[in-house]
Design a protein around this motif. Structure first.
Motif, PDB file in Angstrom:
ATOM      1  N   SER A  24       5.688 -17.037  39.580  1.00 21.47           N
ATOM      2  CA  SER A  24       5.574 -15.596  39.746  1.00 21.47           C
ATOM      3  C   SER A  24       5.020 -14.941  38.488  1.00 21.47           C
ATOM      4  CB  SER A  24       6.945 -15.000  40.088  1.00 21.47           C
ATOM      5  OG  SER A  24       6.879 -13.596  40.198  1.00 21.47           O
ATOM      6  N   SER A  26       1.088 -13.338  38.234  1.00 24.45           N
ATOM      7  CA  SER A  26       1.173 -11.881  38.283  1.00 24.45           C
ATOM      8  C   SER A  26      -0.070 -11.250  37.655  1.00 24.45           C
ATOM      9  CB  SER A  26       2.424 -11.400  37.542  1.00 24.45           C
ATOM     10  OG  SER A  26       2.302 -11.642  36.147  1.00 24.45           O
ATOM     11  N   TRP A  73      11.967 -11.756  37.471  1.00 27.04           N
ATOM     12  CA  TRP A  73      11.407 -11.907  38.815  1.00 27.04           C
ATOM     13  C   TRP A  73      10.847 -10.583  39.327  1.00 27.04           C
ATOM     14  CZ3 TRP A  73       9.897 -15.465  42.181  1.00 27.04           C
ATOM     15  CH2 TRP A  73       9.835 -15.155  43.537  1.00 27.04           C
ATOM     16  N   SER A 118       7.707  -9.269  37.321  1.00 23.03           N
ATOM     17  CA  SER A 118       6.461  -9.982  37.601  1.00 23.03           C
ATOM     18  C   SER A 118       5.922  -9.692  38.991  1.00 23.03           C
ATOM     19  CB  SER A 118       6.671 -11.496  37.447  1.00 23.03           C
ATOM     20  OG  SER A 118       7.602 -11.973  38.410  1.00 23.03           O
ATOM     21  N   LYS A 119       6.767  -9.100  39.855  1.00 28.68           N
ATOM     22  CA  LYS A 119       6.368  -8.853  41.233  1.00 28.68           C
ATOM     23  C   LYS A 119       5.743  -7.476  41.448  1.00 28.68           C
ATOM     24  CE  LYS A 119       7.462 -12.607  43.513  1.00 28.68           C
ATOM     25  NZ  LYS A 119       6.429 -13.370  44.249  1.00 28.68           N
TER      26      LYS A 119
END
Length: 405
Positions: A343, A347, A394, A397-398
């Protein structure tokens, strides 16, 4: 359940998490943050679940893998776990609590992504206050005897140092990301908090957090210099922190501090790990079962007790995961780590920001290498220095790299 009620719960959920964080590091009683979670946070999560306000989590790959891991560990312990049956039900409760903990993070972190700077400042403020309170307690109440601990759930010196460092690292990451220069008052708050955390970690005499701090601060310094931060500002920060820490070490006594750090040796960790490895479970595939107490494993009579080795738990998140949930549990951990790194790598963030996120994950690894018993537990400080930073990386990075408060 009315839509208006669930909407109010959703709107107030970040406030509830802010209160929970405060109680965890500054609560007047070490169990109060647990009571608040069970009595307030968990019911609020249920409301969000039943009102389908957490529906986005259904397609979240990391959350799904983690929840599958919790189900696997909670169920298999009834088949492979050692000790009385009530221990297996306790392990099942742990897996359920851990699931609620992750769902709470997934319900809260979208707000952190929308208002990262506000939350970074909040983390700095409560970290600064908690570290200062721990130092004052150590000096005034404990007479500088023993090891520094904090308030709330920070009654364990190792956990206190780990939480301080993680909160500081996440707050610094967010503030360093700002396009506009950080306000003077924010830089002063960051500098003051860093100095207090450094002092508190040293006085805790917790070698894991000390090593993590000594590894992470140079890492951040190199990244800061590479990013083009003004050398003058950087040197002022380094000198100020060095003066504060140096004064405390001299006052406390450098020889005394080093003697106490070295006197505990490895704290039996190598012997504990050797006992688990030399006297394995019936199947390494499934392990001894989640939450199996050390007094029920074969090594207690064959190795630890004859050699006078006190054992309470594996003293490592990773060794604990292996011996409790077996190779399958380790594979779950590896899969989650793979999802995290993939991820971050894939990114749209700048390369320097990706390096900072990997640095936070490295910090978490060091802090959990020689502490706790596994990643699945009832509500405790492990959630704040393992699951919280993992979920933060998490989510960060999303979402889009363009963030505003």
């Amino acid at each position: 359940m009315s839509a208006s009620f669930s909407a109010r719960v959703a709107s107030k959920f970040p406030v509830l998490m802010a209160v929970w964080l405060f109680l965890a590091v500054l609560g007047p009683h070490q169990e109060l943050y647990k009571v608040f979670f069970h009595g307030i946070i968990a019911p609020a999560v249920l409301v969000l679940l039943f009102s389908k306000r957490l529906s986005f989590a259904r397609v979240d790959s990391l959350l799904k893998v983690a929840l599958c891991f919790f189900v696997y560990a909670g169920v298999t312990t009834f088949f492979v776990g050692l000790g009385p049956i009530d221990g297996h039900f306790r392990a099942l409760r742990w897996s359920i609590e851990a699931a609620f903990g992750l769902l709470a993070l997934w319900a809260w972190l979208p707000d952190v992504m929308r208002r990262p700077v506000w939350w970074a400042k909040y983390l700095l403020v409560i970290t600064c206050c908690a570290a200062l309170a721990g130092i004052l307690k150590f000096v005034l109440l404990d007479g500088m005897q023993g090891r520094l601990t904090g308030f709330g759930g920070l009654h364990n010196p190792i956990h206190a140092g780990a939480v301080f460092i993680v909160f500081l690292a996440i707050a610094h990451f967010v503030l360093a990301k700002q396009v506009a220069p950080t306000a003077v008052r924010d830089r002063l708050l960051l500098l003051f908090t860093l100095a207090l955390v450094a002092v508190a970690v040293l006085l805790s005499e917790s070698r894991g957090p000390i090593v993590a701090m000594l590894a992470y601060l140079p890492f951040i310094a190199i990244v800061e210099l590479h990013s083009g931060v003004r050398l003058r500002s950087f040197l002022i920060s380094v000198v100020a922190i060095a003066m504060v820490v140096g004064a405390v070490v001299i006052t406390y006594g450098p020889e005394s501090l080093m003697d106490q750090l070295m006197a505990r040796g490895t704290s039996y960790r190598l012997e504990i790990w050797k006992g688990y490895i030399d006297y394995p479970p019936d199947s390494w595939l499934f392990g001894f079962g989640l939450g199996t107490e050390s007094r029920y494993v074969p090594a207690v009579e064959a190795f630890w007790k004859p050699n006078g080795i006190p054992v309470f738990h594996p003293h490592s998140v990773y060794v604990g995961t292996l011996v409790e949930t077996g190779i399958i549990g380790v594979l779950f951990l590896i899969l989650m780590a793979g999802l995290l790194f993939k991820s971050v790598y894939s990114s749209a963030l700048a390369s320097q920001e990706k390096v900072r996120l990997v640095g936070i994950l490295g910090l978490v690894f060091i802090l959990t290498l020689t502490v706790s018993q596994g990643v699945i537990s009832s509500i405790k400080m492990l959630w704040l220095f393992f699951w919280f930073p993992v979920a933060f990386v998490w989510f960060w990075s999303k979402v889009s790299p363009e963030r505003t408060d």
